[in-house]
Design a protein around this motif. Structure first.
Motif, PDB file in Angstrom:
ATOM      1  N   GLN A  29       0.810  -1.217   0.000  1.00  0.00           N
ATOM      2  CA  GLN A  29       0.000   0.000   0.000  1.00  0.00           C
ATOM      3  C   GLN A  29       0.844   1.269   0.000  1.00  0.00           C
ATOM      4  O   GLN A  29       0.334   2.368  -0.215  1.00  0.00           O
ATOM      5  CB  GLN A  29      -0.919  -0.008   1.232  1.00  0.00           C
ATOM      6  CG  GLN A  29      -1.900  -1.166   1.203  1.00  0.00           C
ATOM      7  CD  GLN A  29      -2.331  -1.596   2.600  1.00  0.00           C
ATOM      8  OE1 GLN A  29      -1.553  -1.501   3.556  1.00  0.00           O
ATOM      9  NE2 GLN A  29      -3.556  -2.069   2.721  1.00  0.00           N
ATOM     10  N   GLY A  30       2.116   1.127   0.242  1.00  0.00           N
ATOM     11  CA  GLY A  30       3.029   2.257   0.228  1.00  0.00           C
ATOM     12  C   GLY A  30       4.387   1.801   0.718  1.00  0.00           C
ATOM     13  O   GLY A  30       4.510   0.749   1.352  1.00  0.00           O
ATOM     14  N   ALA A  31       5.419   2.574   0.394  1.00  0.00           N
ATOM     15  CA  ALA A  31       6.776   2.233   0.817  1.00  0.00           C
ATOM     16  C   ALA A  31       7.593   3.520   0.880  1.00  0.00           C
ATOM     17  O   ALA A  31       7.196   4.562   0.343  1.00  0.00           O
ATOM     18  CB  ALA A  31       7.418   1.237  -0.145  1.00  0.00           C
ATOM     19  N   ALA A  32       8.720   3.453   1.560  1.00  0.00           N
ATOM     20  CA  ALA A  32       9.589   4.624   1.654  1.00  0.00           C
ATOM     21  C   ALA A  32      11.035   4.184   1.777  1.00  0.00           C
ATOM     22  O   ALA A  32      11.335   3.164   2.397  1.00  0.00           O
ATOM     23  CB  ALA A  32       9.200   5.502   2.841  1.00  0.00           C
ATOM     24  N   LEU A  33      11.918   4.955   1.174  1.00  0.00           N
ATOM     25  CA  LEU A  33      13.363   4.775   1.275  1.00  0.00           C
ATOM     26  C   LEU A  33      13.913   5.990   2.013  1.00  0.00           C
ATOM     27  O   LEU A  33      13.657   7.130   1.614  1.00  0.00           O
ATOM     28  CB  LEU A  33      14.001   4.677  -0.118  1.00  0.00           C
ATOM     29  CG  LEU A  33      13.359   3.694  -1.102  1.00  0.00           C
ATOM     30  CD1 LEU A  33      14.040   3.790  -2.466  1.00  0.00           C
ATOM     31  CD2 LEU A  33      13.421   2.267  -0.579  1.00  0.00           C
ATOM     32  N   LEU A  34      14.672   5.747   3.081  1.00  0.00           N
ATOM     33  CA  LEU A  34      15.134   6.842   3.931  1.00  0.00           C
ATOM     34  C   LEU A  34      16.636   6.762   4.163  1.00  0.00           C
ATOM     35  O   LEU A  34      17.177   5.680   4.388  1.00  0.00           O
ATOM     36  CB  LEU A  34      14.482   6.779   5.322  1.00  0.00           C
ATOM     37  CG  LEU A  34      13.038   6.357   5.469  1.00  0.00           C
ATOM     38  CD1 LEU A  34      12.707   6.213   6.955  1.00  0.00           C
ATOM     39  CD2 LEU A  34      12.126   7.372   4.823  1.00  0.00           C
ATOM     40  N   THR A  35      17.299   7.910   4.177  1.00  0.00           N
ATOM     41  CA  THR A  35      18.644   7.948   4.729  1.00  0.00           C
ATOM     42  C   THR A  35      18.535   8.006   6.245  1.00  0.00           C
ATOM     43  O   THR A  35      17.462   8.301   6.797  1.00  0.00           O
ATOM     44  CB  THR A  35      19.434   9.159   4.213  1.00  0.00           C
ATOM     45  OG1 THR A  35      18.770  10.367   4.625  1.00  0.00           O
ATOM     46  CG2 THR A  35      19.539   9.134   2.684  1.00  0.00           C
ATOM     47  N   ASP A  36      19.648   7.723   6.932  1.00  0.00           N
ATOM     48  CA  ASP A  36      19.568   7.686   8.396  1.00  0.00           C
ATOM     49  C   ASP A  36      19.224   9.053   8.986  1.00  0.00           C
ATOM     50  O   ASP A  36      18.605   9.146  10.044  1.00  0.00           O
ATOM     51  CB  ASP A  36      20.845   7.107   9.008  1.00  0.00           C
ATOM     52  CG  ASP A  36      22.073   7.982   8.774  1.00  0.00           C
ATOM     53  OD1 ASP A  36      22.149   8.659   7.731  1.00  0.00           O
ATOM     54  OD2 ASP A  36      22.981   7.972   9.616  1.00  0.00           O
ATOM     55  N   GLY A  37      19.606  10.125   8.296  1.00  0.00           N
ATOM     56  CA  GLY A  37      19.240  11.451   8.771  1.00  0.00           C
ATOM     57  C   GLY A  37      17.738  11.676   8.766  1.00  0.00           C
ATOM     58  O   GLY A  37      17.196  12.348   9.648  1.00  0.00           O
TER      59      GLY A  37
END
Length: 273
Positions: A201-209
């Motif tokens: 239903q959704g996804a996200a890619l994040l840097t540690d910051g």
């Protein structure tokens, strides 16, 4: 895929994060910064490295159906070849980056994480977070020394340099941690997974910051983080990160290596049609 991207450099600094997306592939990279005054052996710098690597990685993943680890290995090798003749690419202090990426092929949603980026996936209402935390397991005493040192002091500068040196000595070796640098075999150490795209239903890619709202400030959990993205956008979340960082300028409430960090989110609002 419908992807919203936001990337905030640390104040008064150049952005060493990188994000690129289209309808089938999203990539987010976080370049490994250096303590002020340290030399990397690369005349191009970290921002150049992450842009070159991220562009090549996105192209490899978008133009074929090779496994994501193969795409990453190819991108690492071709990026290293770009400056092997002018820079010391195999030196432990040479530029490197953590990597997260996602790809949709038919009804398959694939993802990869190498280093301390985070991949969030919401499926059937539940949110799962995957982070490769091997970097956090190395150099614990040097990390403690840095956190205890007074911000802005000469002791903190020396502690930062010592931490970078010790961490980099364990980069891309067994028992250490793995990131994208010059050795393509590091790609085989990435965490990967896949599931039916119709269930995501959704996804996200994040840097540690960008993940500091959860990992450092503890103002929400990953389920709440995805709700913030779903009801707002990545800009809203990054503004909250900056507000929390600014509220603790002496790093006393939330001990950490630096007040601000580059922060980037690629929020995959819609995975498939």
């Amino acid at each position: 895929m419908l992807v919203d991207v936001a990337s905030y450099p640390r104040p008064q600094g150049s952005n060493e994060d990188f994000a690129l997306s289209n309808s089938t592939v999203a990539v987010v990279l976080d370049g490994a910064g250096m303590a002020p005054g340290m030399k990397s052996g690369c005349r191009h710098g970290v921002a150049w490295y992450v842009e070159q690597l991220g562009t090549r990685l996105h192209r490899e993943a978008a133009r074929g159906d090779a496994p994501l680890t193969t795409c990453l290995a190819t991108a690492i090798e071709s990026t290293a070849s770009l400056h092997r003749d002018t820079c010391v690419v195999d030196d432990p202090l040479s530029p490197s980056a953590t990597v997260s990426m996602a790809r949709v092929r038919g009804d398959v949603f694939e993802w990869l994480a190498l280093g301390d980026c985070t991949v969030l996936i919401q499926s059937n209402g539940a949110v799962t977070a995957t982070t490769d935390d091997r970097l956090a397991q190395v150099a614990p005493h040097a990390r403690e020394t840095l956190v205890r040192a007074v911000p802005g002091s000469p002791e903190r500068q020396r502690a930062h340099e010592a931490l970078v040196q010790e961490e980099r000595s364990q980069r891309n070796v067994q028992g250490g941690y793995w990131v994208a640098a010059a050795d393509p075999t590091a790609a085989s150490q990435a965490l990967t997974g896949s599931e039916s795209a119709s269930r995501v239903q959704g996804a996200a890619l994040l840097t540690d910051g960008a993940g500091r709202l959860v990992t450092t400030f503890r103002s929400t959990d990953w389920q709440g983080y995805m709700a913030l993205l779903r009801h707002g956008d990545p800009e809203d979340v990054l503004r909250q990160v900056r507000e929390a960082e600014a509220s603790d300028p002496d790093l006393s409430r939330w001990p950490r290596s630096k007040q601000h960090d580059d922060a980037t989110i690629a929020y995959i609002r819609q995975v498939c049609c």
